[in-house]
Design an enzyme around this catalytic site. Structure first.
Site, PDB file in Angstrom:
ATOM      1  N   ASN A 226      -7.824  -5.814  14.536  1.00 60.40           N
ATOM      2  CA  ASN A 226      -7.899  -4.905  13.768  1.00 60.40           C
ATOM      3  C   ASN A 226      -9.376  -4.463  13.555  1.00 60.40           C
ATOM      4  O   ASN A 226     -10.184  -5.400  13.605  1.00 60.40           O
ATOM      5  CB  ASN A 226      -7.650  -5.187  12.285  1.00 60.40           C
ATOM      6  CG  ASN A 226      -6.240  -5.381  12.133  1.00 60.40           C
ATOM      7  OD1 ASN A 226      -5.280  -4.746  12.633  1.00 60.40           O
ATOM      8  ND2 ASN A 226      -6.063  -5.556  10.837  1.00 60.40           N
TER       9      ASN A 226
ATOM     10  N   HIS B 223      -1.639  -5.816 -12.611  1.00 63.63           N
ATOM     11  CA  HIS B 223      -1.169  -5.531 -14.061  1.00 63.63           C
ATOM     12  C   HIS B 223      -2.072  -6.192 -15.196  1.00 63.63           C
ATOM     13  O   HIS B 223      -2.174  -5.943 -16.258  1.00 63.63           O
ATOM     14  CB  HIS B 223       0.436  -6.123 -14.424  1.00 63.63           C
ATOM     15  CG  HIS B 223       1.360  -5.204 -13.567  1.00 63.63           C
ATOM     16  ND1 HIS B 223       2.384  -5.515 -12.878  1.00 63.63           N
ATOM     17  CD2 HIS B 223       1.101  -4.128 -12.988  1.00 63.63           C
ATOM     18  CE1 HIS B 223       2.897  -4.712 -12.377  1.00 63.63           C
ATOM     19  NE2 HIS B 223       2.204  -3.733 -12.328  1.00 63.63           N
TER      20      HIS B 223
ATOM     21  N   ARG C 184       4.089   0.390  12.968  1.00 63.66           N
ATOM     22  CA  ARG C 184       3.820  -1.084  12.352  1.00 63.66           C
ATOM     23  C   ARG C 184       3.827  -1.064  10.940  1.00 63.66           C
ATOM     24  O   ARG C 184       2.952  -0.163  10.322  1.00 63.66           O
ATOM     25  CB  ARG C 184       2.249  -1.459  12.804  1.00 63.66           C
ATOM     26  CG  ARG C 184       1.965  -2.763  12.436  1.00 63.66           C
ATOM     27  CD  ARG C 184       0.500  -3.054  12.407  1.00 63.66           C
ATOM     28  NE  ARG C 184       0.363  -4.047  11.557  1.00 63.66           N
ATOM     29  CZ  ARG C 184      -1.040  -4.510  11.083  1.00 63.66           C
ATOM     30  NH1 ARG C 184      -2.052  -3.935  11.420  1.00 63.66           N
ATOM     31  NH2 ARG C 184      -1.175  -5.286   9.794  1.00 63.66           N
TER      32      ARG C 184
ATOM     33  N   HIS D 293       1.466  -9.085   4.517  1.00 62.92           N
ATOM     34  CA  HIS D 293       0.259  -8.213   4.697  1.00 62.92           C
ATOM     35  C   HIS D 293      -0.421  -8.296   2.949  1.00 62.92           C
ATOM     36  O   HIS D 293      -0.354  -7.312   2.408  1.00 62.92           O
ATOM     37  CB  HIS D 293       0.557  -6.828   4.767  1.00 62.92           C
ATOM     38  CG  HIS D 293      -0.761  -5.928   5.213  1.00 62.92           C
ATOM     39  ND1 HIS D 293      -0.644  -5.388   6.404  1.00 62.92           N
ATOM     40  CD2 HIS D 293      -1.687  -5.506   4.606  1.00 62.92           C
ATOM     41  CE1 HIS D 293      -1.891  -4.705   6.564  1.00 62.92           C
ATOM     42  NE2 HIS D 293      -2.633  -4.922   5.448  1.00 62.92           N
TER      43      HIS D 293
ATOM     44  N   ASP E 106       2.200   0.083  -8.207  1.00 63.54           N
ATOM     45  CA  ASP E 106       3.636   0.321  -8.705  1.00 63.54           C
ATOM     46  C   ASP E 106       4.356   1.316  -7.961  1.00 63.54           C
ATOM     47  O   ASP E 106       5.430   1.027  -7.822  1.00 63.54           O
ATOM     48  CB  ASP E 106       3.386   0.478 -10.107  1.00 63.54           C
ATOM     49  CG  ASP E 106       2.885  -0.587 -11.012  1.00 63.54           C
ATOM     50  OD1 ASP E 106       2.753  -1.667 -10.247  1.00 63.54           O
ATOM     51  OD2 ASP E 106       3.024  -0.569 -12.192  1.00 63.54           O
TER      52      ASP E 106
ATOM     53  N   ASN F  92      -1.263 -10.753   8.627  1.00 62.90           N
ATOM     54  CA  ASN F  92      -2.235  -9.807   8.922  1.00 62.90           C
ATOM     55  C   ASN F  92      -3.652 -10.052   8.212  1.00 62.90           C
ATOM     56  O   ASN F  92      -3.915 -10.457   7.102  1.00 62.90           O
ATOM     57  CB  ASN F  92      -1.825  -8.477   7.964  1.00 62.90           C
ATOM     58  CG  ASN F  92      -2.979  -7.329   8.280  1.00 62.90           C
ATOM     59  OD1 ASN F  92      -3.167  -6.781   9.286  1.00 62.90           O
ATOM     60  ND2 ASN F  92      -3.472  -6.927   7.109  1.00 62.90           N
ATOM     61  N   GLU F  93      -4.801 -10.178   8.987  1.00 59.83           N
ATOM     62  CA  GLU F  93      -6.018 -10.339   8.733  1.00 59.83           C
ATOM     63  C   GLU F  93      -6.083 -11.869   7.843  1.00 59.83           C
ATOM     64  O   GLU F  93      -6.460 -11.763   6.663  1.00 59.83           O
ATOM     65  CB  GLU F  93      -6.719  -9.117   7.805  1.00 59.83           C
ATOM     66  CG  GLU F  93      -6.752  -7.908   8.766  1.00 59.83           C
ATOM     67  CD  GLU F  93      -7.787  -7.118   8.243  1.00 59.83           C
ATOM     68  OE1 GLU F  93      -8.155  -7.129   7.023  1.00 59.83           O
ATOM     69  OE2 GLU F  93      -8.148  -5.905   8.905  1.00 59.83           O
TER      70      GLU F  93
ATOM     71  N   TYR G 264     -12.694  -1.705  12.867  1.00 56.07           N
ATOM     72  CA  TYR G 264     -13.086  -0.633  12.125  1.00 56.07           C
ATOM     73  C   TYR G 264     -14.699  -0.441  12.238  1.00 56.07           C
ATOM     74  O   TYR G 264     -15.111   0.715  12.411  1.00 56.07           O
ATOM     75  CB  TYR G 264     -12.995  -0.831  10.439  1.00 56.07           C
ATOM     76  CG  TYR G 264     -11.524  -0.687  10.057  1.00 56.07           C
ATOM     77  CD1 TYR G 264     -11.004   0.568  10.156  1.00 56.07           C
ATOM     78  CD2 TYR G 264     -10.613  -1.834  10.110  1.00 56.07           C
ATOM     79  CE1 TYR G 264      -9.475   0.720   9.592  1.00 56.07           C
ATOM     80  CE2 TYR G 264      -9.149  -1.690   9.804  1.00 56.07           C
ATOM     81  CZ  TYR G 264      -8.696  -0.439   9.549  1.00 56.07           C
ATOM     82  OH  TYR G 264      -7.561  -0.333   9.307  1.00 56.07           O
TER      83      TYR G 264
ATOM     84  N   GLU H 283      -5.086  -2.087  14.161  1.00 56.71           N
ATOM     85  CA  GLU H 283      -5.559  -1.017  13.034  1.00 56.71           C
ATOM     86  C   GLU H 283      -7.032  -0.385  13.486  1.00 56.71           C
ATOM     87  O   GLU H 283      -7.744  -1.089  14.131  1.00 56.71           O
ATOM     88  CB  GLU H 283      -5.618  -1.931  11.852  1.00 56.71           C
ATOM     89  CG  GLU H 283      -4.737  -2.267  10.915  1.00 56.71           C
ATOM     90  CD  GLU H 283      -5.001  -2.661   9.613  1.00 56.71           C
ATOM     91  OE1 GLU H 283      -6.103  -2.340   9.047  1.00 56.71           O
ATOM     92  OE2 GLU H 283      -4.090  -3.562   9.130  1.00 56.71           O
TER      93      GLU H 283
ATOM     94  N   GLN I  57       0.703  -1.190   0.272  1.00 49.13           N
ATOM     95  CA  GLN I  57      -0.020  -0.052  -0.001  1.00 49.13           C
ATOM     96  C   GLN I  57       0.923   1.348   0.117  1.00 49.13           C
ATOM     97  O   GLN I  57       0.270   2.281  -0.238  1.00 49.13           O
ATOM     98  CB  GLN I  57      -1.022   0.122   1.194  1.00 49.13           C
ATOM     99  CG  GLN I  57      -1.991  -1.421   1.164  1.00 49.13           C
ATOM    100  CD  GLN I  57      -2.781  -1.287   2.326  1.00 49.13           C
ATOM    101  OE1 GLN I  57      -2.611  -1.806   3.389  1.00 49.13           O
ATOM    102  NE2 GLN I  57      -4.005  -0.431   2.317  1.00 49.13           N
TER     103      GLN I  57
END
Ligand code: NOJ
Length: 489
Positions: free
Chosen positions: A331, A65, A103, A148, A78, A192-193, A333, A398, A45
């Site tokens: 995490n 891609h 992190r 991740h 990219d 992660n997750e 949200y 998170e 990310q």
């Protein structure tokens, strides 16, 4: 230069004399001694440099891609925030705001382009060493995730997380990472997750987008757990002298029962067991949550299958996986209302759970359709974790608010209310929450939403050559907030 606000000066004056262990906590408006604040990112990310200096392609590079329309505005990772070249700017912002931890994740194909240890990419190894050194030189503690979501393509070519061999391959990779960075890194997240990773096999929203719902997701999840367990045991055997602490970053959106009827209460429990419980029960209690086993076995049978869609662990695997987190990475949200009801594709994890999850129309919306603001859900998740798994130390790994670059005040409100729920969980429920890492330090590539959805405390000008970073109001708010809370540290 940051000038302390009048409120902060008053708080400084009032609390300066209260750092004494013999006194009760200053007030429930403060965080306990030792509580740590941090910020998070993930390799794909933010880093960019997708093929720089010998990096191999990940499944996200490859998928985007080949399918550029998968992401809003045909964006991809990219270049992203170009943190591969600009990580010092990130560290500067982390330090300026005042975080104690950062992190981030390691891109597996950046250090091992084939996914295997026969070919180590030294510039990739050096990159993460530089990031870690820069953090430590600035007094910031690294919290490092090994996975991740950016699997090396050659490993996807042999089935990725569907292939049982992945557990050993992941453990080899983890071994190299512990050996290389373990003297300096004391906080590790293996995966992660895992539920989101499994979703890439069960659904079509994330690479490799195989859409094997109700089968591929459970199989991938199974191998993710086997990989995590093996890597943890390997650390214990070979690297325990490093004194590091390992967890996964678990995810889920808890459900409030729609009514207090036994059916709705049971549905809300299944909502938890089929998300957090799917991965947390095997590592903290041993094997899958009994309710998952019961429902998926029953549905599999009804579909005329002789073999359950939820794979079985051997006894040895159950033992190997059980007891393999030293802390709990959460995490959080959003949350849902939950009631009994079979929804979703057939078969699928959603349908297996027999929970109808829905948002309350009164909960505030955000730029992400999957995220409504409901801070009480964080306390609910913490209470449920304590009820299920005892008083394990919990770090919120998170938590954050998405906008389109226009609602930073709402981000401040999101943090303020969620942090208040954490304090309530600590002081009123006695839950052992020891840290909080928000998502995210900088605006970054938000998966299918590309760069249109922003979670950062720091704005990034993606059109500028230097990806100029500018602190938002919420960054100054957080700076102030942490400065106050550090007074009793
Ligand atoms: C969870 C993921 O770990 C992260 O990669 C993502 O950007 C945030 N949620 C927000 O969607």
């Amino acid at each position: 230069m940051w000038i302390p606000s009048a409120t902060l000066i008053v708080v400084l004056a009032v609390t300066a004399g209260l750092c004494d262990d013999r006194l009760p906590p200053a007030s429930h408006t403060m965080f306990p001694k030792g509580f740590k604040f941090g910020a998070s990112t993930a390799a794909y990310q933010v880093e960019g440099g997708w093929n720089a200096d010998g990096k191999g392609p990940s499944i996200w590079d490859d998928y985007l891609h080949k399918h550029p329309d998968f992401i809003k505005n045909r964006n991809n990772g990219d270049v992203a925030d170009d943190s591969y070249h600009l990580y010092k700017d990130d560290v500067k912002a982390i330090k300026e705001i005042g975080f104690q931890t950062y992190r981030f994740s390691i891109s597996w194909p950046r250090v091992l382009p084939t996914g295997r240890t026969n070919q180590v990419n030294q510039p990739g190894i050096d990159y993460y060493m530089n990031v870690i050194d820069e953090l430590l030189a600035n007094g910031i503690e690294p919290v490092v995730a090994l996975y991740h979501w950016d699997l090396p393509v050659p490993l996807q070519d042999i089935g990725g997380w569907l292939n049982p061999d992945i557990a050993d391959l992941f453990t080899e990779y983890a071994d190299l990472m512990f050996k290389t960075y373990g003297d300096k890194v004391k906080w590790w997240i293996t995966i992660n997750e895992a539920q989101s990773v499994a979703g890439g096999y069960g659904g079509g929203n994330a690479a490799p987008a195989l859409n094997l719902h109700g089968t591929g997701d459970y199989l991938a999840g199974h191998n993710l757990l086997r990989a995590h367990g093996k890597a943890y045991r390997m650390y214990q055997q070979k690297y325990s002298h490093q004194g590091g602490k390992i967890s996964m970053a678990f995810c889920g959106a808890p459900c409030f029962p729609t009514t207090q009827s036994p059916e709705d209460i049971a549905a809300a429990d299944r909502c938890f067991q089929f998300s957090f419980g799917w991965f947390a029960h095997p590592v903290l209690r041993g094997d899958y949550p009994p309710i998952m086993r019961e429902y998926i076995d029953r549905n599999s049978k009804a579909e005329g299958r002789n073999v359950s869609r939820l794979p079985y662990f051997t006894d040895e695997e159950i033992r190997e996986i059980n007891g393999t987190v030293d802390w709990f990475g959460l995490n959080y949200y959003t949350a849902y209302w939950g009631k009994e009801g079979a929804v979703g594709a057939n078969p699928s994890t959603d349908r297996d759970s027999n929970v109808n999850k829905y948002f309350d129309p009164n909960w505030p919306s955000t730029a992400s359709s999957w995220l409504k603001v409901i801070p009480q859900g964080l306390r609910l998740a913490l209470q449920k974790l304590r009820q299920e798994y005892g008083n394990i130390p919990i770090i919120v790994t998170e938590n954050g608010y998405p906008d389109n670059g226009d609602k930073d005040e709402k981000r401040i409100g999101y943090f303020e209310t969620h942090l208040a729920e954490i304090r309530a969980a600590i002081y009123e429920d006695g839950i052992n929450v020891t840290g909080y890492c928000l998502w995210s330090i900088i605006d970054n590539f938000e998966w299918r939403d590309g760069y249109t959805v922003k979670f950062g405390l720091v704005e990034v000008d993606f059109d500028s050559p230097n990806k100029t970073r500018t602190l938002k109001k919420s960054a100054y708010w957080f700076q102030n907030y942490m400065a106050m809370h550090k007074l009793i540290q």
